[in-house]
Design a protein around this motif. Structure first.
Motif, short mmCIF file in Angstrom:
data_model
loop_
_atom_site.label_atom_id
_atom_site.label_comp_id
_atom_site.label_asym_id
_atom_site.label_seq_id
_atom_site.Cartn_x
_atom_site.Cartn_y
_atom_site.Cartn_z
N ARG A 1 0.70 -1.25 -0.08
CA ARG A 1 -0.23 0.02 0.12
C ARG A 1 0.76 1.22 -0.04
N LEU A 2 0.64 2.37 -0.95
CA LEU A 2 1.31 3.32 -0.96
C LEU A 2 0.52 4.55 -0.33
N THR A 3 1.11 5.12 0.47
CA THR A 3 0.44 6.32 1.00
C THR A 3 1.24 7.76 1.17
N ALA A 14 -3.88 13.87 0.87
CA ALA A 14 -3.62 12.68 1.17
C ALA A 14 -4.29 11.44 0.58
N GLU A 15 -3.48 10.60 0.11
CA GLU A 15 -3.97 9.66 -0.95
C GLU A 15 -3.52 8.25 -0.82
N TRP A 16 -3.95 7.22 -0.70
CA TRP A 16 -3.42 6.09 -0.62
C TRP A 16 -3.88 5.12 -1.91
N ARG A 17 -3.03 4.12 -2.12
CA ARG A 17 -3.26 3.23 -3.39
C ARG A 17 -2.68 1.93 -3.09
N ASP A 18 -3.46 0.87 -3.13
CA ASP A 18 -2.82 -0.44 -3.34
C ASP A 18 -2.50 -1.00 -4.61
N ILE A 37 4.59 5.99 -7.63
CA ILE A 37 4.36 7.17 -6.78
C ILE A 37 4.64 8.30 -7.10
N ARG A 38 5.43 8.56 -8.29
CA ARG A 38 5.51 9.72 -9.10
C ARG A 38 3.85 10.10 -9.56
N GLY A 39 3.42 9.23 -10.20
CA GLY A 39 2.14 9.42 -10.76
C GLY A 39 1.13 9.95 -9.48
N ILE A 40 1.09 9.42 -8.34
CA ILE A 40 0.16 9.66 -7.38
C ILE A 40 0.51 11.23 -6.99
N ILE A 41 1.82 11.47 -6.55
CA ILE A 41 2.40 12.90 -6.24
C ILE A 41 1.68 13.95 -7.41
N ASP A 42 2.08 13.55 -8.58
CA ASP A 42 1.66 14.55 -9.47
C ASP A 42 0.27 14.80 -9.75
N ARG A 43 -0.66 13.85 -9.57
CA ARG A 43 -2.08 13.70 -9.33
C ARG A 43 -2.63 14.83 -8.12
N MET A 44 -1.67 14.19 -7.21
CA MET A 44 -2.22 15.23 -5.84
C MET A 44 -1.98 16.61 -5.95
N ALA A 45 -0.68 16.77 -6.59
CA ALA A 45 -0.46 18.40 -6.76
C ALA A 45 -1.58 19.10 -7.63
#
Length: 220
Positions: A1-3, A14-18, A37-45
């Motif tokens: 799980r990525l948080t 904040a976001e998490w993904r399995d 992880i890079r994709g999650i950070i870009d989307r949250m930004a």
């Protein structure tokens, strides 16, 4: 799980993904995790600067691969316990048109590498590819051994148990819509006012009435 948490001076997101797979130890590839992880950070930004979308009745185009809508809309109502008890909007409708002729819905338990795949279900039945809707026509349900017996047919390898002390229940494996022939850009351009759904979060459905809801986690 990525948080992951991203923020600025005013607010944070904040976001998490399995990340799930049954590929074995090869799934531990570091590059895969770093890319995700890079994709999650870009989307949250992007979300930090995003505004709330307008509400109302509108046409919708869904990104390919976003199957959560079909999971809720037809996955749960196709589960054999609901069908056998007459508690599904699809009960008794085999052979009838229930969707657009462009829609072919499949639930498969034997796609290599996917999380919903297994050699057999939790009742010992081999998993298989089950076509539930073929060109808009209802062709099958998701059945464990008990539901199949009640309906006078064969199980589909769809039985699942929480553990050995629980009875089995009919559940989905890997559920998806087969690719169509429509062009993505043409579908979006055809809408004067609409919503493009990039990703979907959780949802819920009432198999008796067919009422459902899903959370749009990214939309335009």
């Amino acid at each position: 799980r990525l948080t992951t948490t991203v923020g600025d001076a005013e607010r944070s997101k904040a976001e998490w993904r399995d990340l799930v797979s049954n590929d074995g130890f090869g799934f531990a590839d570091r590059g895969l995790w770093q890319s995700e992880i890079r994709g999650i950070i870009d989307r949250m930004a992007l979300f930090l600067a995003a505004e709330d979308g307008p509400s109302g009745v509108m046409d919708v185009v869904f990104e390919k691969g976003e199957s959560s809508l079909f999971h809720e809309a037809v996955g749960h109502p196709f589960e054999g316990w609901a069908v056998a008890e007459g508690l599904s909007v699809f009960a008794g409708r085999l052979g009838q048109q229930v969707a657009s002729p462009k829609v072919t819905l499949v639930d498969s338990g034997n796609v290599p590498g996917l999380y919903g795949s297994a050699g057999m279900d939790d009742t010992g039945q081999p998993t298989r590819r089950n076509v539930l809707i073929q060109n808009g026509i209802l062709t099958g349900y998701l059945l464990d051994r008990v539901a199949a017996r009640k309906l006078g047919t064969q199980p589909t390898g769809s039985g699942r148990r929480q553990n050995y002390t629980y009875p089995s229940s009919d559940r989905m494996n890997n559920t998806y819509i087969e690719p169509g022939e429509d062009d993505d850009d043409e579908m979006i351009a055809s809408l004067a006012r609409g919503l493009f759904v990039k990703s979907i979060g959780g949802g819920a459905t009432n198999p008796v009435t067919g009422a459902l809801n899903v959370e749009v986690t990214e939309g335009y």
